[in-house]
Design an enzyme around this catalytic site. Structure first.
Site, PDB file in Angstrom:
ATOM      1  N   VAL A 234       1.073  -0.837   0.027  1.00  0.00           N
ATOM      2  CA  VAL A 234      -0.374  -0.005  -0.052  1.00  0.00           C
ATOM      3  C   VAL A 234       0.960   1.552   0.459  1.00  0.00           C
ATOM      4  CG1 VAL A 234      -1.755   1.439   1.080  1.00  0.00           C
ATOM      5  CG2 VAL A 234      -2.405  -1.017   1.367  1.00  0.00           C
ATOM      6  N   GLU A 235       2.065   1.025   0.667  1.00  0.00           N
ATOM      7  CA  GLU A 235       2.733   2.207   0.478  1.00  0.00           C
ATOM      8  C   GLU A 235       3.623   2.313  -0.596  1.00  0.00           C
ATOM      9  OE1 GLU A 235       3.173   4.180   3.161  1.00  0.00           O
ATOM     10  OE2 GLU A 235       2.143   4.001   5.327  1.00  0.00           O
ATOM     11  N   SER A 236       3.882   1.760  -0.998  1.00  0.00           N
ATOM     12  CA  SER A 236       4.960   2.327  -1.981  1.00  0.00           C
ATOM     13  C   SER A 236       4.757   0.939  -3.082  1.00  0.00           C
ATOM     14  CB  SER A 236       6.544   1.774  -1.409  1.00  0.00           C
ATOM     15  OG  SER A 236       7.056   0.648  -1.688  1.00  0.00           O
TER      16      SER A 236
END
Length: 336
Positions: A234-236
């Site tokens: 989700v983050e990167s």
């Protein structure tokens, strides 16, 4: 493995099956004899005998906190009782039981008698029977029964080793010159911890970038590897060079100040995963909730405390379900 590590492993095994420590004597033959005594006792306990011990309690009513089969058992009470009947001591609650023994990579490698843990943090435990079935005390209003493994376990732990040790490979000849005297067992000679060491090696899972890092950090800090992998996704999008408009960096999108506080390089995947795992472990301990731990990773623990729950920030409100959905997708692919 050094002689001291091997001796420590023997002591651990003896403690788990309720034996006292062996007398301290010198020499390879004495150590081999002590180890053989331990393993002879442990061979009486197998995965099959664990399953049979648990089956004695089929039909026992579920009672939350129950440890007495005459009045009722809860999930961890059943597990503790079945193993105790065979002389194997386990902790009382599910989350502690899920740290015992050695890790099993996935359900495909599980064997009868292994512990199946569910939830993150762990809130349910069962004993694997085989053929995708388990024996468990499910919930209030139900009884101890055999049922399908209805979801991917968050942890699988092997309490009873499945490989016996060959006493000849631990004889004085095997331990002398180039064996333990050389700082470790010779090639071909099994150590007391060899099975455990193999089971603890992270498996390289295809299709999940940095799977080994997530597994290693998960084991180190008591987290589901899928949680770490989901946050990275989700983050990167698993990009170790990603930099956000706000300045968050790397695979786990750590802010520079946060990375400095953790003592890690946010652009180094191994360090970033370790730092993120420490943050999430701390969040789980602080808030006691997976949702709040994820929210705190996004918005900060102070915001979660201030609002008494998931902060009313649009980004955070969307972030928590995204991470949980990613965890479910990973679990569906066998990465849990």
């Amino acid at each position: 493995m050094t002689v001291y590590e091997t001796q420590a492993r023997v002591a651990e095994i003896r403690s788990r099956i309720g034996l006292g420590a062996p007398a301290a004597t010198g020499g390879g033959d004495a150590f081999a004899a002590a180890l053989q005594s331990t393993m002879d006792t442990q061979r009486a306990v197998t995965g099959a005998t664990v399953v049979e011990a648990a089956k004695k309690y089929l039909g026992t009513p579920y009672v939350f906190g129950g440890t007495n089969p005459e009045s009722g058992l809860d999930c961890s009470g059943l597990v503790q009782r079945a193993y105790a009947d065979l002389g194997v001591k386990l902790p009382r609650v599910a989350k502690d039981q899920a740290r015992e023994g050695t890790a099993v990579a996935d359900l495909a490698h599980a064997r009868p008698g292994d512990l199946l843990a569910f939830g993150s943090p762990v809130d349910h435990v069962a004993i694997y029977v085989g053929d995708n079935r388990m024996i468990a005390a499910p919930h209030a209003g139900d009884v101890v029964k055999i049922q399908p493994v209805y979801e991917t376990p968050s942890a699988i732990r092997r309490i009873v080793p499945t490989a016996s040790l060959d006493p000849q490979s631990l004889s004085g000849a095997a331990l002398a010159g180039g064996g333990l005297a050389g700082g470790g067992l010779r090639a071909g000679a099994l150590s007391a911890g060899s099975v455990a060491a193999a089971a603890l090696r992270p498996a390289a899972l295809t299709g999940v970038p940095y799977a080994d890092l997530f597994q290693q950090a998960g084991a180190r800090y008591g987290l589901a590897p899928a949680l770490l992998a989901a946050v990275a996704k989700v983050e990167s999008g698993y990009n170790p060079a990603a930099v956000s408009g706000a300045g968050a960096q790397g695979l786990m999108q750590l802010m520079p100040a946060t990375a400095r506080g953790l003592g890690v390089d946010a652009l180094d995947p191994a360090q970033a995963v370790d730092g993120a795992a420490r943050m999430l472990s701390s969040n789980l301990e602080r808030f006691g909730s997976l949702d709040l731990a994820i929210a705190a990773y996004n918005a900060g623990g102070g915001a979660v405390s201030r609002y008494g729950g998931i902060p009313p920030f649009a980004q955070t409100q969307a972030y928590v379900p995204k991470v949980k959905a990613a965890m479910e997708q990973l679990a569906g692919r066998g990465f849990a």
